[in-house]
Design a protein around this motif. Structure first.
Motif, PDB file in Angstrom:
ATOM      1  N   ASP A 126      -3.650 -19.504 -31.747  1.00 57.68           N
ATOM      2  CA  ASP A 126      -3.119 -19.064 -33.042  1.00 57.68           C
ATOM      3  C   ASP A 126      -4.225 -19.214 -34.077  1.00 57.68           C
ATOM      4  N   ALA A 136      -8.076 -19.507 -33.288  1.00 52.81           N
ATOM      5  CA  ALA A 136      -8.931 -18.315 -33.359  1.00 52.81           C
ATOM      6  C   ALA A 136      -8.089 -17.099 -33.716  1.00 52.81           C
ATOM      7  N   PHE A 184      -0.659 -15.967 -30.237  1.00 57.26           N
ATOM      8  CA  PHE A 184       0.200 -15.965 -31.427  1.00 57.26           C
ATOM      9  C   PHE A 184       1.332 -16.978 -31.184  1.00 57.26           C
ATOM     10  N   PHE A 218       7.251 -20.548 -26.835  1.00 59.04           N
ATOM     11  CA  PHE A 218       7.093 -20.073 -25.455  1.00 59.04           C
ATOM     12  C   PHE A 218       6.415 -21.139 -24.590  1.00 59.04           C
ATOM     13  N   GLN A 229      13.391 -15.133 -30.473  1.00 60.40           N
ATOM     14  CA  GLN A 229      12.746 -15.083 -29.159  1.00 60.40           C
ATOM     15  C   GLN A 229      13.380 -16.038 -28.143  1.00 60.40           C
ATOM     16  N   ASP A 288       2.673 -12.208 -28.780  1.00 59.12           N
ATOM     17  CA  ASP A 288       3.776 -12.016 -29.731  1.00 59.12           C
ATOM     18  C   ASP A 288       3.209 -12.019 -31.150  1.00 59.12           C
ATOM     19  N   PRO A 289       2.468 -10.953 -31.506  1.00 60.56           N
ATOM     20  CA  PRO A 289       1.793 -10.940 -32.804  1.00 60.56           C
ATOM     21  C   PRO A 289       2.759 -10.746 -33.963  1.00 60.56           C
ATOM     22  N   PRO A 290       2.294 -11.029 -35.183  1.00 63.89           N
ATOM     23  CA  PRO A 290       3.106 -10.666 -36.351  1.00 63.89           C
ATOM     24  C   PRO A 290       3.221  -9.143 -36.406  1.00 63.89           C
ATOM     25  N   GLN A 299       7.270 -20.222 -41.915  1.00 59.81           N
ATOM     26  CA  GLN A 299       7.452 -18.767 -41.860  1.00 59.81           C
ATOM     27  C   GLN A 299       8.925 -18.435 -41.620  1.00 59.81           C
ATOM     28  N   PHE A 341       2.398 -19.698 -32.646  1.00 60.70           N
ATOM     29  CA  PHE A 341       3.167 -20.364 -33.710  1.00 60.70           C
ATOM     30  C   PHE A 341       3.425 -21.825 -33.322  1.00 60.70           C
ATOM     31  N   ALA A 362      -6.592 -14.122 -32.541  1.00 63.62           N
ATOM     32  CA  ALA A 362      -6.212 -13.807 -31.151  1.00 63.62           C
ATOM     33  C   ALA A 362      -6.661 -12.406 -30.733  1.00 63.62           C
ATOM     34  N   PHE A 363      -6.720 -11.474 -31.676  1.00 57.83           N
ATOM     35  CA  PHE A 363      -7.183 -10.118 -31.318  1.00 57.83           C
ATOM     36  C   PHE A 363      -8.627 -10.193 -30.829  1.00 57.83           C
ATOM     37  N   ALA A 376       0.102 -24.157 -37.514  1.00 53.58           N
ATOM     38  CA  ALA A 376       1.009 -23.781 -36.422  1.00 53.58           C
ATOM     39  C   ALA A 376       0.660 -24.555 -35.150  1.00 53.58           C
ATOM     40  N   ARG A 394      12.082 -16.613 -24.387  1.00 53.39           N
ATOM     41  CA  ARG A 394      11.466 -17.885 -23.986  1.00 53.39           C
ATOM     42  C   ARG A 394      12.081 -18.379 -22.672  1.00 53.39           C
TER      43      ARG A 394
HETATM   44  N1  SAH Z   1       5.719 -16.465 -30.524  1.00 54.34           N
HETATM   45  C1  SAH Z   1       6.068 -17.290 -31.655  1.00 54.34           C
HETATM   46  C2  SAH Z   1       6.165 -16.519 -32.938  1.00 54.34           C
HETATM   47  C3  SAH Z   1       4.887 -15.825 -33.338  1.00 54.34           C
HETATM   48  S1  SAH Z   1       4.795 -15.508 -35.057  1.00 54.34           S
HETATM   49  C4  SAH Z   1       7.375 -18.023 -31.350  1.00 54.34           C
HETATM   50  O1  SAH Z   1       7.991 -17.760 -30.327  1.00 54.34           O
HETATM   51  O2  SAH Z   1       7.780 -18.861 -32.151  1.00 54.34           O
HETATM   52  C5  SAH Z   1       3.177 -14.928 -35.228  1.00 54.34           C
HETATM   53  C6  SAH Z   1       2.103 -15.980 -35.193  1.00 54.34           C
HETATM   54  O3  SAH Z   1       0.851 -15.284 -35.191  1.00 54.34           O
HETATM   55  C7  SAH Z   1       2.025 -16.939 -36.371  1.00 54.34           C
HETATM   56  O4  SAH Z   1       2.011 -18.260 -35.900  1.00 54.34           O
HETATM   57  C8  SAH Z   1       0.690 -16.631 -37.060  1.00 54.34           C
HETATM   58  O5  SAH Z   1       0.012 -17.796 -37.523  1.00 54.34           O
HETATM   59  C9  SAH Z   1      -0.088 -16.032 -35.938  1.00 54.34           C
HETATM   60  N2  SAH Z   1      -1.147 -15.101 -36.302  1.00 54.34           N
HETATM   61  C10 SAH Z   1      -1.156 -14.160 -37.277  1.00 54.34           C
HETATM   62  N3  SAH Z   1      -2.299 -13.448 -37.226  1.00 54.34           N
HETATM   63  C11 SAH Z   1      -3.021 -13.948 -36.197  1.00 54.34           C
HETATM   64  C12 SAH Z   1      -4.281 -13.624 -35.622  1.00 54.34           C
HETATM   65  N4  SAH Z   1      -5.015 -12.635 -36.107  1.00 54.34           N
HETATM   66  N5  SAH Z   1      -4.695 -14.350 -34.565  1.00 54.34           N
HETATM   67  C13 SAH Z   1      -3.948 -15.342 -34.059  1.00 54.34           C
HETATM   68  N6  SAH Z   1      -2.752 -15.683 -34.558  1.00 54.34           N
HETATM   69  C14 SAH Z   1      -2.298 -14.999 -35.613  1.00 54.34           C
END
Ligand code: SAH
Length: 408
Positions: free
Chosen positions: A258, A290, A236, A242, A216, A313-315, A208, A238, A292-293, A263, A220
Motif C-alpha cells: 500500500d 510503495a 492496495f 484480505f 469486500q 483492489d485499487p481505489p 477512509q 489498506f 502499487a502500480f 494503512a 475476503r
Molecule cells: N482491499 C482493501 C481496500 C482497498 S482501498 C480492503 O479490503 O480493505 C484502496 C487502498 O489503496 C487504500 O488503502 C489506499 O491507501 C491504497 N492506495 C491508493 N493509491 C495507491 C497506490 N498508488 N499504490 C498503492 N496503494 C494505493
C-alpha cells in the motif's frame, strides 16, 4: 420540520416524460434539467412531490436547489403523509431487511446503503455498538436531528459518528454550523469489531469511507478458501482485510502492499489483534510501502517474485464518466502486471470499485490481459458483485466487481 413552507404550499414539480418513466421504474434521481415546472422555488432539504402528466402522485423526495441532482426520491407508489411515524416505519422496514443476514461473529455491516435502500445519499454502517452516519448530499443537513433521533430509537448505539463527503464539509459549516464528529456523547475514534470471527479496527472518525471496506467481506472469505499453502500478495491492502483471511486460510506468507504507511500500520495492528488464530500466528507477514502500480510493473518486468495468490483492489480508477475508458485500460494493465507474478496454478483476485466501469467492461479488461499473458492457460473461476448488506437497485449504485482468474 417536514412541513410545507410558510405559505403552507407543498413543493410540487413536474418532470420530462423520460424522467417520469425512470422514476416510475425506480430510478432515485431527478436531474435539474429534467424538471419541467414547479409551483415555487424550493429549499435544499425540502420535501417535494412529483406529479405525473395526468396530475397523479408519482413520487416524493428531497429537493436540492444547488445540486445537479435536483431531487432524490424517498418514496414512490401511493401518496403518503410524511410524518414522524412514516420515518419510523421506513427505518424499521430497512432494518428488517438486515435481520438474520449475518451470524453473531460478524458485528460490522452496512445497515443503510443509500438510494438502494430508499435513503438517498445516506450510508449507515455499524461497527459493534458504534454507528457511522455518512452523508453525501446537502439535503440531509437540515434533518440531522431527526435522523439522530430515529437512529437512537431503533438501534440504541453507544456512539454515532457523523461523516460528511468532502464536497459538503465547507457548506455544512457555513450554512448549518455542522462539522464531522460524534453526535451526542463522544465515543472512540478507533473501534474494534468482528468480521466472520476476525477482529478488525475501524477508524470511524478519520479513516477512509466509514473506517473500513465492509463491501469486500464476502470476497475476503473467497480469498480465505483460495489461500492454503500460498505466498500471497495483497496489493492496495489498506488495513489488511484480505491478508488476515488469507492467513487464517493457511497462507505461507502474506505481503501487504500500500502507498499509505498509516494503512500498513493498521494492518499490523489487525494481525496482532488476531494472534490467537493459528494460521495468523504462523504466517510470515510483510509490508511494502510503495505505489502499487509502479511496484507491480517493476516486479513483472523483472520477472519475479512469484505468488500463488495476488489480490488487486485499487481505489476507484474512474471517478467520472469521462475517465471510463482510461479506467478500463488501467484495470487491464494492472491485471497484466499482476498475472505475470502468478505461479502455475496461482490465482489473481481482481476487484474494481469504479461505478463508471461496468461489470462486463471490467471482466473483458481482465480476461484480455489473461489472454495476452497466459494464452489459453487460464480460467475465470468466478465473478462477484455486491455484498448482501450492500444491495443495488439502480445502475449508478452498482460499483463493486470482483473476479478470480486462475493460471493453469
Ligand atoms: N482491499 C482493501 C481496500 C482497498 S482501498 C480492503 O479490503 O480493505 C484502496 C487502498 O489503496 C487504500 O488503502 C489506499 O491507501 C491504497 N492506495 C491508493 N493509491 C495507491 C497506490 N498508488 N499504490 C498503492 N496503494 C494505493
Amino acid at each position: 420540520m417536514w412541513a410545507t413552507d410558510k405559505t403552507g404550499s407543498r413543493l410540487r414539480i413536474r418532470v420530462t416524460p423520460a424522467a417520469e418513466q425512470a422514476v416510475r421504474q425506480g430510478h432515485p434521481w431527478v436531474y435539474g434539467d429534467k424538471v419541467r415546472e414547479q409551483n415555487r422555488p424550493g429549499d435544499t432539504g425540502e420535501l417535494a412531490v412529483i406529479y405525473d402528466r395526468s396530475d397523479r402522485f408519482l413520487a416524493l423526495g428531497l429537493y436540492d436547489k444547488e445540486s445537479a441532482i435536483r431531487l432524490r426520491v424517498l418514496h414512490t407508489g401511493r401518496p403518503v403523509t410524511v410524518d414522524e411515524a412514516w420515518w419510523h416505519a421506513k427505518l424499521q422496514a430497512t432494518l428488517a431487511g438486515r435481520t438474520g443476514v449475518f451470524s453473531p461473529d460478524t458485528t460490522g455491516f452496512r445497515l443503510i446503503n443509500g438510494e438502494n435502500d430508499g435513503w438517498p445519499a445516506l450510508i449507515l454502517d455499524q461497527y459493534g455498538d458504534t454507528l457511522v452516519l455518512k452523508i453525501y448530499a446537502a439535503l440531509w443537513l437540515p434533518h440531522l436531528k431527526t435522523l439522530e433521533g430515529l437512529i437512537r430509537t431503533h438501534l440504541q448505539p453507544r456512539a454515532i459518528v457523523l461523516r460528511l463527503s468532502r464536497n459538503l464539509i465547507n457548506h455544512a459549516m457555513k450554512a448549518w454550523q455542522l462539522e464531522e464528529g460524534f453526535l451526542g456523547e463522544p465515543g472512540e475514534d478507533t473501534v474494534h469489531f468482528q468480521e466472520n470471527g476476525l477482529t478488525f479496527e475501524a477508524e470511524v472518525r478519520f479513516g477512509q469511507k466509514t473506517g473500513f471496506f465492509l463491501d469486500q467481506r464476502e470476497n475476503r472469505q473467497r480469498v480465505e478458501a483460495l489461500a492454503a499453502g500460498h505466498e500471497v500478495l495483497n496489493a492496495f491492502s489498506f488495513s489488511g482485510g484480505f491478508s488476515l483471511y488469507a492467513a487464517r486460510g493457511g497462507a505461507r506468507s502474506v505481503t501487504d502492499l500500500d502507498i499509505s504507511p498509516h494503512a500498513l500500520d493498521s494492518a499490523k495492528r489487525n494481525f496482532a489483534l488476531n494472534a490467537a488464530d493459528a494460521g495468523i500466528a504462523a504466517v510470515r507477514h510483510e509490508s511494502q510501502q510503495a505505489d502499487a502500480f509502479a511496484w507491480l510493473h517493476d516486479a513483472a518486468a523483472a520477472g519475479g517474485p512469484r505468488f500463488g495468490l495476488v489480490i488487486t483492489d485499487p481505489p476507484s480508477l474512474a471517478k467520472r464518466e469521462a475517465e471510463r475508458a482510461g479506467g478500463v485500460e488501467a484495470y487491464h494493465h494492472l491485471a497484466r502486471n499482476a498475472l505475470q507474478l502468478l505461479r502455475p496454478g496461482g490465482t489473481l483476485l481482481a476487484a474494481s470499485c469504479s461505478a463508471h466501469v461496468s461489470a462486463d467492461e471490467f471482466r473483458q479488461a481482465v480476461e484480455r490481459a489473461a489472454f495476452q499473458i497466459l494464452g489459453r492457460d487460464w480460467q475465470t473461476l468466478w465473478t462477484a458483485g455486491h455484498a448482501p448488506d450492500h444491495p443495488v437497485s439502480f445502475r449508478e449504485g452498482e460499483y463493486l466487481k470482483a473476479m478470480a482468474v486462475q493460471r493453469r
